[in-house]
Design a protein around this motif. Structure first.
Motif, PDB file in Angstrom:
ATOM      1  N   LYS A 335       0.840  -1.209   0.000  1.00 13.14           N
ATOM      2  CA  LYS A 335       0.000   0.000   0.000  1.00 13.14           C
ATOM      3  C   LYS A 335       0.867   1.248   0.000  1.00 13.14           C
ATOM      4  N   THR A 336       0.572   2.154  -0.932  1.00 16.21           N
ATOM      5  CA  THR A 336       1.323   3.403  -1.060  1.00 16.21           C
ATOM      6  C   THR A 336       0.352   4.560  -1.267  1.00 16.21           C
ATOM      7  N   TRP A 337       0.777   5.720  -0.775  1.00 15.62           N
ATOM      8  CA  TRP A 337      -0.003   6.946  -0.946  1.00 15.62           C
ATOM      9  C   TRP A 337       0.351   7.624  -2.271  1.00 15.62           C
ATOM     10  N   GLN A 338      -0.631   8.301  -2.838  1.00 15.61           N
ATOM     11  CA  GLN A 338      -0.329   9.195  -3.947  1.00 15.61           C
ATOM     12  C   GLN A 338       0.544  10.352  -3.457  1.00 15.61           C
ATOM     13  N   GLY A 339       1.387  10.867  -4.351  1.00 10.93           N
ATOM     14  CA  GLY A 339       2.225  12.009  -3.988  1.00 10.93           C
ATOM     15  C   GLY A 339       3.573  11.632  -3.424  1.00 10.93           C
ATOM     16  N   GLY A 340       3.763  10.359  -3.092  1.00  8.32           N
ATOM     17  CA  GLY A 340       5.051   9.919  -2.585  1.00  8.32           C
ATOM     18  C   GLY A 340       6.028   9.676  -3.719  1.00  8.32           C
ATOM     19  N   ILE A 362      -3.322  -7.924  -2.947  1.00  8.83           N
ATOM     20  CA  ILE A 362      -3.704  -6.545  -3.226  1.00  8.83           C
ATOM     21  C   ILE A 362      -2.483  -5.638  -3.298  1.00  8.83           C
ATOM     22  N   ILE A 363      -2.423  -4.846  -4.369  1.00 10.75           N
ATOM     23  CA  ILE A 363      -1.503  -3.706  -4.458  1.00 10.75           C
ATOM     24  C   ILE A 363      -2.362  -2.466  -4.585  1.00 10.75           C
ATOM     25  N   ASP A 364      -2.215  -1.548  -3.662  1.00 14.76           N
ATOM     26  CA  ASP A 364      -3.020  -0.329  -3.630  1.00 14.76           C
ATOM     27  C   ASP A 364      -2.104   0.884  -3.650  1.00 14.76           C
ATOM     28  N   GLN A 365      -1.933   1.491  -4.841  1.00 14.15           N
ATOM     29  CA  GLN A 365      -1.132   2.702  -4.951  1.00 14.15           C
ATOM     30  C   GLN A 365      -1.970   3.958  -4.768  1.00 14.15           C
ATOM     31  N   ASN A 366      -3.206   3.787  -4.385  1.00 18.25           N
ATOM     32  CA  ASN A 366      -4.090   4.913  -4.104  1.00 18.25           C
ATOM     33  C   ASN A 366      -4.608   4.843  -2.672  1.00 18.25           C
ATOM     34  N   TYR A 367      -3.754   4.375  -1.783  1.00 23.42           N
ATOM     35  CA  TYR A 367      -4.120   4.211  -0.381  1.00 23.42           C
ATOM     36  C   TYR A 367      -4.470   5.573   0.226  1.00 23.42           C
ATOM     37  N   CYS A 368      -5.536   5.610   1.006  1.00 18.62           N
ATOM     38  CA  CYS A 368      -5.994   6.888   1.577  1.00 18.62           C
ATOM     39  C   CYS A 368      -6.668   6.622   2.911  1.00 18.62           C
ATOM     40  N   ALA A 369      -5.874   6.620   3.977  1.00 19.55           N
ATOM     41  CA  ALA A 369      -6.396   6.336   5.316  1.00 19.55           C
ATOM     42  C   ALA A 369      -6.670   7.646   6.054  1.00 19.55           C
ATOM     43  N   GLN A 370      -7.640   8.396   5.561  1.00 18.61           N
ATOM     44  CA  GLN A 370      -8.017   9.654   6.207  1.00 18.61           C
ATOM     45  C   GLN A 370      -9.486   9.922   5.928  1.00 18.61           C
ATOM     46  N   ASP A 371     -10.060  10.821   6.739  1.00 24.89           N
ATOM     47  CA  ASP A 371     -11.492  11.104   6.614  1.00 24.89           C
ATOM     48  C   ASP A 371     -11.822  11.809   5.304  1.00 24.89           C
ATOM     49  N   LYS A 372     -10.986  12.788   4.919  1.00 27.44           N
ATOM     50  CA  LYS A 372     -11.232  13.528   3.685  1.00 27.44           C
ATOM     51  C   LYS A 372     -10.683  12.744   2.495  1.00 27.44           C
ATOM     52  N   PRO A 373     -11.341  12.825   1.339  1.00 23.41           N
ATOM     53  CA  PRO A 373     -10.816  12.149   0.147  1.00 23.41           C
ATOM     54  C   PRO A 373      -9.434  12.678  -0.214  1.00 23.41           C
ATOM     55  N   GLY A 378       0.355  13.545  -9.062  1.00 22.03           N
ATOM     56  CA  GLY A 378       1.069  13.053 -10.231  1.00 22.03           C
ATOM     57  C   GLY A 378       2.228  12.136  -9.941  1.00 22.03           C
ATOM     58  N   THR A 379       2.598  11.957  -8.670  1.00 20.99           N
ATOM     59  CA  THR A 379       3.730  11.089  -8.336  1.00 20.99           C
ATOM     60  C   THR A 379       3.267   9.940  -7.454  1.00 20.99           C
ATOM     61  N   ALA A 380       4.116   8.913  -7.396  1.00 18.95           N
ATOM     62  CA  ALA A 380       3.786   7.734  -6.586  1.00 18.95           C
ATOM     63  C   ALA A 380       5.056   6.953  -6.306  1.00 18.95           C
ATOM     64  N   VAL A 381       5.014   6.132  -5.271  1.00 19.62           N
ATOM     65  CA  VAL A 381       6.092   5.183  -5.005  1.00 19.62           C
ATOM     66  C   VAL A 381       6.017   4.082  -6.066  1.00 19.62           C
ATOM     67  N   ILE A 407      -1.673   5.591 -12.401  1.00 18.22           N
ATOM     68  CA  ILE A 407      -1.708   5.868 -13.833  1.00 18.22           C
ATOM     69  C   ILE A 407      -0.335   6.319 -14.323  1.00 18.22           C
ATOM     70  N   ASN A 408       0.314   7.198 -13.551  1.00 16.80           N
ATOM     71  CA  ASN A 408       1.597   7.764 -13.954  1.00 16.80           C
ATOM     72  C   ASN A 408       2.782   6.843 -13.645  1.00 16.80           C
ATOM     73  N   PHE A 409       2.649   6.001 -12.608  1.00 14.46           N
ATOM     74  CA  PHE A 409       3.715   5.082 -12.229  1.00 14.46           C
ATOM     75  C   PHE A 409       3.121   3.677 -12.074  1.00 14.46           C
ATOM     76  N   PRO A 410       2.739   3.060 -13.192  1.00 11.86           N
ATOM     77  CA  PRO A 410       2.102   1.738 -13.103  1.00 11.86           C
ATOM     78  C   PRO A 410       3.020   0.701 -12.475  1.00 11.86           C
TER      79      PRO A 410
END
Length: 449
Positions: A335-340, A362-373, A378-381, A407-410
């Protein structure tokens, strides 16, 4: 596609060939019961030889005899044997034994001939305490009794992140068959995940090893941690074996074994059931091997999360070989966050049995563990060179394989080999595969569209 499979086979063959020659130096350790009959020693991959210089450079020295020289062979036949009771510890579960433990540690750490610090079969009550090195010689802490945490949260006002911490110690063995009890219930009740009206604050980790080198932790039970149970941070050359880690499934953030910025670590024959990840592996971790892991309840075995707060993260050389997961919310997760930024690479998941696991792969490069979306970034691990081999069992959800990549770092270089994941009653499952460059070989079910 055929050429892609051949390339991926060649890439992972270096890993497979390497681990065949790893010396099994820990074979004498008392083991937690684990049914290895499903994965016989004679099992071998069909991946053929190849040439990948980058992978050789990455994994060439993992778990070599040189890397682990002395680890696992720390002798308890030291000349100095110390008992915490001789320093004033009561062991009645009522009186505060913190100062007695600190005094005993100071003397043991100062011994030039090596020392064994004995914690007898009694109930010891401790406030937060730091066992600080460097020590003058090899040291063993023999925990046969129970060590229980203070439940007065004001006792943690100076250091709210740790309860028991070993720091800057080399050639340390912690063992003995005893129990370390974090008495975490009071912390869980005051967690924002349980009571959403409360502010979110970190609770203490029960047992932390920080900046330790040549470390063995074995044959202990760690239960009901305030938050994380056992944490290895900035360590090198670690063996964690025969650990039983337990907390209620509803306990928040109670990861079993957490590894951060640690190199050369083997986790073997551990039974872990908590309210969060059984094993969590985060940035800076290199050359980790987990074998004979029994996991459940919990959130599975996770690499990440990585890249939170636009940070840079690096994880490489991770192998999970031989695991049984039951009733977990995830199975094998990255699991990775966007922007990393950074990379998670050269990762192998092999010989894993799933039993009613909600998200087995599961591979989740759009992990988001917060209340707000989370905002689209444009970057990712980067996630690359991941092998899933001989993964069998049942999925509690229709989607047994879920690759949700950037999308940018498949995700690149993902290989599925001999996968069989069914639903209840043998029902067919699905695979969801977005922005992933993969190949499969052998019998793979479900398959990506």
């Amino acid at each position: 596609m055929a050429q892609q499979i051949r390339n991926l086979r060649q890439h992972f063959s270096i890993i497979l060939l390497f681990f065949v020659i790893i010396p099994c130096y820990s074979s004498s350790i008392s083991r937690v019961p684990y049914d290895s009959r499903a994965y016989p020693a004679s099992y071998s991959s069909t991946i053929v030889d190849g040439e990948f210089k980058d992978l050789i450079e990455e994994l060439g020295n993992v778990f070599s005899l040189k890397s682990f020289d002395g680890v696992g062979t720390i002798s308890t036949s030291a000349k100095t044997v110390l008992n915490v009771d001789d320093f004033g510890a009561k062991g009645d579960g009522i009186h505060d034994d913190t100062q007695a433990f600190q005094k005993a540690w100071k003397v043991a750490c100062s011994s030039t001939y090596g020392a064994v610090l004995v914690v007898p079969k009694k109930n010891y009550h401790l406030k937060p305490v730091k066992f600080l090195g460097p020590c003058k010689s090899d040291l063993t802490m023999q925990i046969s009794g129970n060590i229980e945490a203070s439940t007065d949260r004001s006792d943690y006002s100076q250091d709210g992140r740790h309860w028991l911490i070993f720091e800057s110690v080399q050639n340390l063995l912690v063992e003995g068959g005893g129990t370390i009890n974090g008495n975490g219930k009071i912390w869980w009740q005051n967690s924002c995940k349980i009571n959403t009206a409360l502010p979110c604050k970190d609770a203490p980790t029960a047992l932390t090893f920080h900046q330790c080198k040549n470390l063995v932790v074995k044959n202990l039970k760690v239960q009901d941690a305030q938050q994380i149970h056992v944490s290895f941070v900035n360590c090198m050359n670690v063996l964690a074996a025969g650990l039983t880690v337990a907390a209620p499934e509803t306990s928040p953030n109670t990861d079993g074994i957490h590894v951060a910025n640690t190199r050369n670590i083997q986790i073997s024959n551990c039974v872990i059931g908590t309210g969060d990840d059984c094993i969590s592996i985060v940035s800076g971790s290199q050359k980790l091997q987990a074998t004979g892991i029994t996991c459940g309840p919990g959130h599975g075995i996770s690499i990440g999360s990585l890249g939170s707060g636009n940070s840079e993260a690096h994880v490489s050389g991770i192998t999970v070989n031989g695991a049984k997961l039951s009733g977990t919310t995830n199975g094998l997760r990255i699991k990775t966050w966007q922007g990393g930024s950074g990379i998670a690479s050269n990762i192998k998941f092999q010989n894993v049995e799933m039993n009613n696991v909600a998200n087995p792969i599961i591979i989740d490069q759009n992990y988001c563990a917060q209340d707000k979306p989370c905002k689209e970034q444009g970057t990712a691990v980067q996630v690359k060179y991941v092998l899933y081999e001989n993964i069998q069992g049942t999925s509690a959800s229709d989607v047994a394989i879920n690759f949700d990549c950037s999308i940018n770092f498949p995700c690149q270089g993902v290989l599925l080999q001999n996968i069989n994941l069914k639903g209840e009653g043998g029902k067919n499952t699905k695979a969801s595969c977005n922005n992933v460059k993969l190949a499969d070989t052998g019998n793979v079910s479900p398959r990506c569209p």
